[in-house]
Each structure stands twice: as structure tokens, then as C-alpha cells.
Enzyme design. Sequence first.
Site: not given
Length: 197
Positions: A85-88, A126, A154, A156
Site C-alpha cells: 500500500c502506497e499510503h502506509h 488496489q 489490506h 493497513c
Amino acid sequence: MPDAADRPDDRLDALADGARRMLALLGEDPERDGLVRTPRRVAESLAWLTRGTGCDAADAVGDATFDVPRDNMVLVRDVEFYSLCEHHMLPFYGRAHVAYIPDGRVVGLSKIPRVVEVYARRLQVQERLGEQVADALEAVLRPRGVGVVLDAVHLCMMMRGVEKQNARTVTSALRGAFRDDARTRDEFLRLAHGAPR
């Protein structure tokens, strides 16, 4: 002349330095016995997990397309994928179901999982992953339609934030006949969501 950070060993060294600093910022002692080699392992792991960055479908497919007078759906189901995941920067993983309707051209079946892999092995979301796989197959094959369904969990969502361990995320990307023809779309979704073997 390329920047020193562009050389693989230099990039790994820089990543390891960053991981060492992160350990210290977390209150750990990067020099303690269990962590001495962790920064290098983290660097190598991140390089491996994001190895699809900078690659595209042409790299994955190569010359494995063939002229075949076929126009029935081709579906490769239950393709396992793993991404970050590019956010976390936490993993998400699941299964991809990828189909296309040829317009006189087919691709070697093993190349479909390779295309999924190219786009999964990078910092990702995703929703974009499914779109990139669909776009790539559309560009390489010029088929009558492409359908991609991703079903993933996920970390996250499981380990932090809402902490929902049983939540699954399902996304789809539909092109051509899969988007415009209800019968084709229904057939694809029925086959994609059929009972796993």
C-alpha cells in the site's frame, strides 16, 4: 554519468541507512544483536517487493503474442498477487481474475500473471492496480474487451486504523465488451467469482 544512487548497491546502502535511522527514531538500538543486520535485510526486502517499478507490460509479455482466429473469452483466475500500500507501506494481497476477448491475437497464458506481477510489485493502490493490468492487456493485445477483478485484504485495515481482520476489498476494471455488453460482463463475473478449485 548516472547518479551514484542509481547503482543497485548504492541504492541498497541508502535504503539500509534509512532503515537504521527509522529503527533509532522508533526508540530501538540499531546496534543490538537482533537488529544489527535488519537495516540491510529491510533494504533488500523493499527492493524485491517493489521490483516492478519502472517495468511495463511489454517487459512481461515479450514476444509471447500469437495470431489466433479466436474470439471466445480467455480467463485466468485466482492469480495470487502481493503488493505494498502506497499510503502506509503495509502489504495487501489477494487474487486477480483476468479475462479478455481476443480479436485475432492471444497472449501466452503465463504472461497474464506476469503482467499482474509487474504492476503489483510496486507501491500501489488496489484500484490503480486493476486499471493498470486492464490498460496493459488492452495496449498489448487490442482485444474486443478486458476484465480484471481483484479481491484482496489490506494489512493497513487489519493491523491499524479500523482493525477489521475479515474485511475484503473487491475492485473491477472493465474495458470494451466487458463494460458495454451486459451478457459478457455477467459471464465474466460469474466465472471470476465461481467457487475456487
